[in-house]
Design a protein around this motif. Structure first.
Motif, PDB file in Angstrom:
ATOM      1  N   TRP A  63     -29.943  14.159 142.158  1.00 60.22           N
ATOM      2  CA  TRP A  63     -30.291  13.688 140.821  1.00 60.22           C
ATOM      3  C   TRP A  63     -29.053  13.420 139.977  1.00 60.22           C
ATOM      4  O   TRP A  63     -29.023  12.458 139.196  1.00 60.22           O
ATOM      5  N   ALA A  64     -28.026  14.235 140.131  1.00 62.27           N
ATOM      6  CA  ALA A  64     -26.784  14.003 139.388  1.00 62.27           C
ATOM      7  C   ALA A  64     -26.143  12.683 139.806  1.00 62.27           C
ATOM      8  O   ALA A  64     -25.538  11.987 138.981  1.00 62.27           O
ATOM      9  N   GLY A  65     -26.283  12.333 141.077  1.00 63.50           N
ATOM     10  CA  GLY A  65     -25.731  11.066 141.557  1.00 63.50           C
ATOM     11  C   GLY A  65     -26.428   9.857 140.961  1.00 63.50           C
ATOM     12  O   GLY A  65     -25.836   8.779 140.854  1.00 63.50           O
ATOM     13  N   ARG A  66     -27.686  10.031 140.563  1.00 64.32           N
ATOM     14  CA  ARG A  66     -28.444   8.930 139.957  1.00 64.32           C
ATOM     15  C   ARG A  66     -28.258   8.858 138.441  1.00 64.32           C
ATOM     16  O   ARG A  66     -28.397   7.789 137.835  1.00 64.32           O
ATOM     17  N   ALA A  67     -28.006  10.015 137.818  1.00 60.44           N
ATOM     18  CA  ALA A  67     -28.010  10.094 136.358  1.00 60.44           C
ATOM     19  C   ALA A  67     -26.796   9.399 135.754  1.00 60.44           C
ATOM     20  O   ALA A  67     -25.682   9.527 136.260  1.00 60.44           O
ATOM     21  N   THR A  68     -27.047   8.680 134.667  1.00 56.01           N
ATOM     22  CA  THR A  68     -25.956   8.064 133.909  1.00 56.01           C
ATOM     23  C   THR A  68     -25.740   8.786 132.582  1.00 56.01           C
ATOM     24  O   THR A  68     -24.886   8.393 131.794  1.00 56.01           O
ATOM     25  N   LEU A 117     -24.861  19.036 133.285  1.00 56.42           N
ATOM     26  CA  LEU A 117     -26.083  19.544 133.898  1.00 56.42           C
ATOM     27  C   LEU A 117     -26.549  20.767 133.123  1.00 56.42           C
ATOM     28  O   LEU A 117     -25.793  21.714 132.932  1.00 56.42           O
ATOM     29  N   PHE A 118     -27.801  20.735 132.689  1.00 51.42           N
ATOM     30  CA  PHE A 118     -28.432  21.891 132.060  1.00 51.42           C
ATOM     31  C   PHE A 118     -29.514  22.399 133.014  1.00 51.42           C
ATOM     32  O   PHE A 118     -30.399  21.632 133.418  1.00 51.42           O
ATOM     33  N   ILE A 119     -29.444  23.657 133.393  1.00 49.86           N
ATOM     34  CA  ILE A 119     -30.454  24.263 134.251  1.00 49.86           C
ATOM     35  C   ILE A 119     -31.231  25.258 133.398  1.00 49.86           C
ATOM     36  O   ILE A 119     -30.651  26.207 132.848  1.00 49.86           O
ATOM     37  N   VAL A 120     -32.541  25.023 133.274  1.00 52.06           N
ATOM     38  CA  VAL A 120     -33.385  25.781 132.350  1.00 52.06           C
ATOM     39  C   VAL A 120     -34.442  26.550 133.140  1.00 52.06           C
ATOM     40  O   VAL A 120     -35.107  25.986 134.016  1.00 52.06           O
ATOM     41  N   ARG A 121     -34.607  27.816 132.807  1.00 55.04           N
ATOM     42  CA  ARG A 121     -35.695  28.584 133.402  1.00 55.04           C
ATOM     43  C   ARG A 121     -36.977  28.380 132.577  1.00 55.04           C
ATOM     44  O   ARG A 121     -36.918  28.178 131.362  1.00 55.04           O
ATOM     45  N   HIS A 122     -38.103  28.454 133.231  1.00 53.77           N
ATOM     46  CA  HIS A 122     -39.390  28.283 132.567  1.00 53.77           C
ATOM     47  C   HIS A 122     -39.656  29.385 131.541  1.00 53.77           C
ATOM     48  O   HIS A 122     -39.008  30.439 131.527  1.00 53.77           O
ATOM     49  N   ASP A 172     -31.257  10.045 126.110  1.00 54.64           N
ATOM     50  CA  ASP A 172     -31.799   9.430 127.325  1.00 54.64           C
ATOM     51  C   ASP A 172     -31.568  10.323 128.548  1.00 54.64           C
ATOM     52  O   ASP A 172     -31.465   9.848 129.676  1.00 54.64           O
ATOM     53  N   ALA A 173     -31.517  11.633 128.318  1.00 58.33           N
ATOM     54  CA  ALA A 173     -31.280  12.567 129.416  1.00 58.33           C
ATOM     55  C   ALA A 173     -32.343  12.414 130.499  1.00 58.33           C
ATOM     56  O   ALA A 173     -33.494  12.058 130.238  1.00 58.33           O
ATOM     57  N   VAL A 174     -31.929  12.685 131.727  1.00 58.31           N
ATOM     58  CA  VAL A 174     -32.841  12.681 132.871  1.00 58.31           C
ATOM     59  C   VAL A 174     -33.407  14.086 133.018  1.00 58.31           C
ATOM     60  O   VAL A 174     -32.651  15.058 133.114  1.00 58.31           O
ATOM     61  N   LEU A 175     -34.733  14.202 133.027  1.00 58.47           N
ATOM     62  CA  LEU A 175     -35.393  15.500 133.157  1.00 58.47           C
ATOM     63  C   LEU A 175     -36.102  15.569 134.501  1.00 58.47           C
ATOM     64  O   LEU A 175     -36.844  14.654 134.871  1.00 58.47           O
ATOM     65  N   VAL A 176     -35.886  16.651 135.223  1.00 57.82           N
ATOM     66  CA  VAL A 176     -36.539  16.843 136.523  1.00 57.82           C
ATOM     67  C   VAL A 176     -36.939  18.299 136.648  1.00 57.82           C
ATOM     68  O   VAL A 176     -36.220  19.188 136.186  1.00 57.82           O
ATOM     69  N   SER A 177     -38.100  18.542 137.255  1.00 58.08           N
ATOM     70  CA  SER A 177     -38.662  19.887 137.268  1.00 58.08           C
ATOM     71  C   SER A 177     -39.230  20.258 138.623  1.00 58.08           C
ATOM     72  O   SER A 177     -39.657  19.406 139.404  1.00 58.08           O
TER      73      SER A 177
END
Length: 208
Positions: free
Chosen positions: A137-142, A4-9, A50-55
């Motif tokens: 989201w982590a539960g969905r991400a592969t 998991l990468f958590i990014v600030r704007h 193929d990372a999952v991105l969510v904002s």
């Protein structure tokens, strides 16, 4: 194990003026867009293609996420639970105005984080919604999951994920377009591996 990468704007004009943005939708400044471009160039080399991105839906976070999405060629989903903490009547006013109008509340805010002013979203509510979003989201991400959020909500959300005290600043804030990296362990717990990584740092030997 999910990374998991958590990014600030990126930076906004209100950031430069030290104004609390909260739920107010303030766009990226030109400098913030350049920060997002640099972040995307670097982070695209570190995450899976193929990372999952969510904002957060607030434009300053979403536009930061879109910069990485454009490089990777993947969409950026929106989740309202990742929005910034609401600061209520403090949004958009100067630090001097906060101190003049609410001296006791400012002291409480600096000491413990929950000042008890009109419209202020307390730590527990922020931690609950951000952590719930990330877990879902982590539960969905592969593959890798990259979340674009805000200074306060990202910090409090990570404290919630890690089971840390919400009393105050157990973790420091992320800088603009900085990120933290966490890993989801087989036992279901989260482990913090990196915190407040700057995109313009020179990476040597896979340090990032």
């Amino acid at each position: 194990m999910t990374r998991l990468f958590i990014v600030r704007h990126g930076e906004t004009e209100w950031n430069k003026l030290d104004l609390l943005q909260g739920s107010t939708d303030i766009p990226l400044s030109d400098a913030g867009r350049e920060q997002a471009r640099i972040m995307a160039a670097v982070l695209s080399q570190l995450v899976s293609p193929d990372a999952v991105l969510v904002s957060s839906p607030l434009s300053r976070a979403h536009d930061t996420g879109l910069a990485l999405g454009a490089v990777l060629g993947v969409p950026v989903a929106l989740d309202d639970r990742l929005r910034e903490r609401a600061y209520g009547v403090w949004e958009g006013i100067t630090p001097e105005a906060r101190l003049a109008g609410w001296p006791a509340e400012v002291e409480e805010w600096h000491a413990h984080g929950n000042p008890g002013i009109e419209g202020f979203e307390v730590h527990e509510l922020v931690a609950e919604r951000v952590a719930a979003s990330i877990e879902e989201w982590a539960g969905r991400a592969t593959s890798d999951l990259v979340v674009f959020s805000h200074g306060s909500s990202a910090r409090i959300g990570m404290m919630g994920l890690l089971g840390l005290s919400l009393n105050h600043r157990t973790l420091g804030n992320l800088g603009n377009t900085c990120w933290s990296r966490l890993r989801h362990r087989p036992d279901g717990r989260w482990q913090l591996e990196r915190h407040n990584v700057w995109a313009d740092v020179v990476y040597v030997g896979g340090v990032a």
